[in-house]
Scaffold this motif. Structure first.
Motif, PDB file in Angstrom:
ATOM      1  N   ASP A  94     -78.816 -38.792  46.695  1.00 52.32           N
ATOM      2  CA  ASP A  94     -79.924 -38.385  47.601  1.00 52.32           C
ATOM      3  C   ASP A  94     -80.940 -39.233  47.319  1.00 52.32           C
ATOM      4  N   ALA A  95     -81.392 -40.137  48.427  1.00 57.42           N
ATOM      5  CA  ALA A  95     -82.684 -40.932  48.121  1.00 57.42           C
ATOM      6  C   ALA A  95     -83.860 -40.233  48.536  1.00 57.42           C
ATOM      7  N   GLY A  96     -83.735 -38.866  48.878  1.00 61.70           N
ATOM      8  CA  GLY A  96     -84.815 -38.057  49.189  1.00 61.70           C
ATOM      9  C   GLY A  96     -85.408 -37.440  48.111  1.00 61.70           C
ATOM     10  N   GLN A  97     -84.949 -37.551  46.786  1.00 64.16           N
ATOM     11  CA  GLN A  97     -85.479 -37.103  45.771  1.00 64.16           C
ATOM     12  C   GLN A  97     -86.765 -37.853  45.122  1.00 64.16           C
ATOM     13  N   PRO A  98     -87.505 -37.395  44.273  1.00 69.81           N
ATOM     14  CA  PRO A  98     -88.717 -38.209  43.770  1.00 69.81           C
ATOM     15  C   PRO A  98     -88.014 -39.316  42.828  1.00 69.81           C
TER      16      PRO A  98
END
Ligand code: TYD
Length: 216
Positions: free
Chosen positions: A186-190
């Motif tokens: 998931d590329a939405g993570q920091p």
């Protein structure tokens, strides 16, 4: 260690940041690492990249587009990737054959079987050991890109949102069909959290590949 790892993702997924972080982390661990990208990575490939991303060519035929991507790829594989692998390097490539399946296949509706054959021809059958797929929803990804440097806004990104939706769904289908090669993240993570997940997955692969210590 001789290993090809690719990064894939829709627009604005943060691949470039992650590939740099991974490259630095592997170099710190003593690996010889080569970072490269598609389209580009060679003088010929960079010239082809200029044609592919030039917004002036709005009416480029999807087949012409496909062949240009494959030509840049063939040059990269023959003159950069294979020599680096032969020298025992870990090659990290920002986009590879799966980008063609996602963008020209799922995005533009080109036949996947034909694209696979062309990809096989262009690479001489060289497949990555691991493909790290950074997943991001299309809206968020395009927003991230728009906020970036204006010169980064290119012909591919100006495709309709529906095109990018098909690209993302294509990636998810490709990843689901081959979980052994694909790692979905998931590329939405920091950035740092994502980096440690990437590094963990790559460390597993390196440990699997490393020959056992000699006995006695
Ligand atoms: P780039 O600015 O490098 O985008 P990114 O940082 O997202 O990788 O531009 C490459 C563009 O080319 C991107 O929109 C994806 C597209 N592309 C294809 O359509 N097919 C391909 O085979 C490849 C390698 C890239």
């Amino acid at each position: 260690m001789s290993l090809l790892i690719t990064f894939e993702g829709p627009e604005g997924s943060g691949k470039t940041t992650q590939i740099r972080l991974l490259g630095a982390a592997l170099a710190d661990r003593g690996e010889a690492v080569l970072l490269t990208r598609e389209p580009g990575g060679t003088p010929l490939g960079d010239a082809i990249r200029g044609l592919l991303l030039d917004p002036a060519f709005t009416t480029m035929s999807p087949r012409a587009e496909t062949l240009l991507f494959q030509a840049a790829r063939a040059q990269l594989v023959d003159t950069v990737v294979r020599p680096a692998l032969a020298a025992g390097q870990v090659v990290l490539c920002d986009r590879y054959i799966d980008s063609t399946l996602a963008y020209q296949g799922y995005g533009h509706g080109q036949l996947l079987t034909a694209l696979r054959q062309l990809g096989d021809y262009a690479t001489g059958g060289l497949l990555p050991a691991l493909t790290l797929y950074l997943d991001i929803d299309v809206h968020t990804g395009l927003e991230r890109k728009r906020r970036g440097a204006a010169e980064e806004w290119n012909r591919m990104e100006s495709q309709a949102a529906a095109f990018h939706q098909r690209v993302r769904q294509g990636y998810l289908a490709l990843a689901a069909a081959d979980p052994g090669r694909w790692c979905l993240l998931d590329a939405g993570q920091p950035v740092e959290v994502l980096h440690s997940l990437v590094l963990d997955r790559v460390a597993v692969l390196l440990a699997e590949r490393r020959p056992p210590p000699a006995r006695g």
